[in-house]
Design an enzyme around this catalytic site. Structure first.
Site, PDB file in Angstrom:
ATOM      1  CB  ALA A 194      23.207   0.147   4.222  1.00 29.36           C
ATOM      2  CB  SER A 195      17.554  -1.607   5.959  1.00 31.17           C
ATOM      3  OG  SER A 195      17.800  -1.696   7.147  1.00 31.17           O
ATOM      4  NE  ARG A 196      14.861   0.464   9.350  1.00 28.71           N
ATOM      5  CZ  ARG A 196      14.577  -0.786   9.560  1.00 28.71           C
ATOM      6  NH1 ARG A 196      15.769  -1.371  10.272  1.00 28.71           N
ATOM      7  NH2 ARG A 196      13.841  -1.177   8.823  1.00 28.71           N
ATOM      8  N   GLY A 197      18.536   4.887   9.111  1.00 28.74           N
ATOM      9  CA  GLY A 197      19.605   5.263   9.708  1.00 28.74           C
ATOM     10  C   GLY A 197      20.962   6.002   9.584  1.00 28.74           C
ATOM     11  CB  ILE A 198      23.958   5.935  11.549  1.00 32.30           C
ATOM     12  CG1 ILE A 198      23.575   7.079  11.909  1.00 32.30           C
ATOM     13  CG2 ILE A 198      25.632   6.499  10.982  1.00 32.30           C
ATOM     14  CD1 ILE A 198      23.669   6.885  13.775  1.00 32.30           C
ATOM     15  CE  LYS A 200      27.579   0.836  19.978  1.00 32.32           C
ATOM     16  NZ  LYS A 200      27.044   0.861  19.018  1.00 32.32           N
ATOM     17  CE1 TYR A 206      23.576  -0.155  22.809  1.00 32.81           C
ATOM     18  CE2 TYR A 206      23.994   1.595  24.841  1.00 32.81           C
ATOM     19  CZ  TYR A 206      23.835   1.532  22.884  1.00 32.81           C
ATOM     20  OH  TYR A 206      24.069   2.362  22.152  1.00 32.81           O
ATOM     21  CE  LYS A 235      17.457  -7.669  12.613  1.00 33.14           C
ATOM     22  NZ  LYS A 235      16.621  -8.004  14.064  1.00 33.14           N
TER      23      LYS A 235
END
Length: 414
Positions: free
Chosen positions: A18-22, A172, A168, A42
């Site tokens: 949650a430190s950036r982006g979505i 997902k 990947y 992190k």
């Protein structure tokens, strides 16, 4: 935009990455209701290239009206997850919502994906999601309206979504399988759903994958924040769903999607794992003379379009292209005029033509000759060709994306 209703006031959300982006966008939307947000990410020290830390995100959340608890959490480390969950419960008295947003990506083929990258994607995407859910679940079960929301796609077993980036895709889909299993296991107790964007979303990760200019084909993180808010305010009986942001918001009455676009009116890039109606994609995504992107490889005309394309490329070569690109591209074309062709944008002056490049290629692209011509005449975007399985890329993805930039400048000459 979806208005806030105040339904998340006093709720505690534990959001990974949650430190950036979505992740941060979802946090800020909930913060406007006065929610408590546990920022489980992190980045504690500023990253050399990526924006934001858990502390800058905390400041934004507090400014938006929420309460923030920044926690250093690498979801690969189980003890860090346990410590953060304990701290969250101690600080806010419980956990109502878990958003599994942390994710790692490498869009590489089986032979090109280093083992450490495979481990990273499996550890963050699958194992991290599973362990964070497992650790939060005892607390979620005590909440009045508990939710787990995974940022993962509907499971589409079309081989197209596996062949270019198998590791990947597996990672997902592992997140999506957590939704399938846990929704059923905790039915009636905890809602478990997945959310996925219909189009590419502009984040720092997308900048790294797509290079400069990619943002015009993307939407803002706000669309996912609005869709997540809509899901998290539903009753816990709403569970086991694989939700596409735009589909949900249309059902909720949102009509203006331009507000979510970085460049309103610009064609949008569809996201991975979603099969789109091919003809409609051609019309909507391309908008070039109604050319159908999925048209069967047409036989080359007597004018020899591939050779003509390379003749124009050779004529358009410049020191500027070579200086800014610094890459050698090899094309393995199938169909009429198939064979090996190259563009050398590394050696002095640059060159292009039939055969193998004079030096080892940095990127090898495989596609049909008909699609190649479409790509170089602006009728098929490389990103769309890649995501729809028409173009296979081996080697340096960042350089492959640089080529797209050059194509937009060349289109006028072709």
């Amino acid at each position: 935009m979806l208005p806030n209703t105040g339904k998340l006031a006093g709720c505690t959300l534990f959001i990974t990455g949650a430190s950036r982006g979505i992740g941060k966008a979802i946090a800020l939307k909930a913060a406007k209701d006065g929610a408590n947000i546990v920022i489980a990410a992190k980045t504690a020290e500023p990253h050399p290239t990526l924006p934001g830390t858990i502390y800058t995100a905390a400041a934004e959340i507090e400014a938006a009206g929420g309460k923030a608890l920044p926690c250093i959490v690498n979801v690969r480390e189980e003890q860090q997850i346990i410590n953060a969950v304990e701290k969250a419960v101690k600080t806010f008295g419980g956990i109502d919502i878990l958003v599994n947003n942390a994710s790692a990506i490498s869009l590489t083929g089986t032979l090109e994906t280093e083992t450490k990258k495979v481990n990273l994607m499996m550890d963050v995407n699958v194992r991290g999601t599973y362990l964070t859910s497992k650790t939060c679940l005892p607390h979620l079960r005590k909440s009045r309206n508990p939710h787990i929301l995974n940022l993962s796609p509907p499971m589409n077993l079309n081989p197209m979504w596996f062949k270019n980036h198998c590791a990947y895709t597996i990672s997902k889909y592992g997140m999506s399988m957590c939704v399938l299993g846990m929704a059923e296991e905790f039915r009636g107790e905890v809602a478990v759903n997945a959310l996925w964007p219909k189009t590419a979303i502009h984040t720092a990760a997308m900048d790294m994958l797509g290079g400069s200019g990619i943002e015009k084909q993307c939407r803002k993180t706000d669309i996912l924040a609005d869709a997540a808010y809509c899901i998290l305010t539903k009753p816990k009986s709403f569970t086991g769903n694989f939700i596409i942001d735009e589909v949900l918001l249309r059902e909720e009455g949102v009509k203006d999607f331009d507000v979510y676009a970085i460049a309103p009116g610009h064609p949008l890039m569809p996201d991975f794992f979603l099969d789109v109606e091919a003809d409609m994609t051609a019309m909507k995504q391309e908008g070039y003379d109604g050319v159908k992107v999925n048209a069967e490889s047409a036989p080359a005309s007597p004018l020899s379009p591939v050779a003509e394309t390379f003749r124009v490329i050779q004529g358009a070569m410049s020191e500027e292209y070579v200086r800014t690109t610094q890459g050698v591209f090899q094309f393995e074309l199938s169909g009429d005029e198939g064979g090996t062709w190259y563009i050398d944008l590394k050696t002095k002056g640059g060159s292009a033509g039939f055969g193998k490049p004079p030096v080892t290629a940095d990127v090898v692209m495989s596609m049909s000759s008909a699609d190649f011509v479409k790509m170089f005449t602006g009728k098929l975007k490389p990103t769309l060709a890649f995501m729809s399985g028409k173009l296979r890329i081996k080697g340096n993805m960042a350089l492959a994306i640089k080529l797209e930039k050059m194509l937009t400048q060349l289109n006028s000459k072709l």
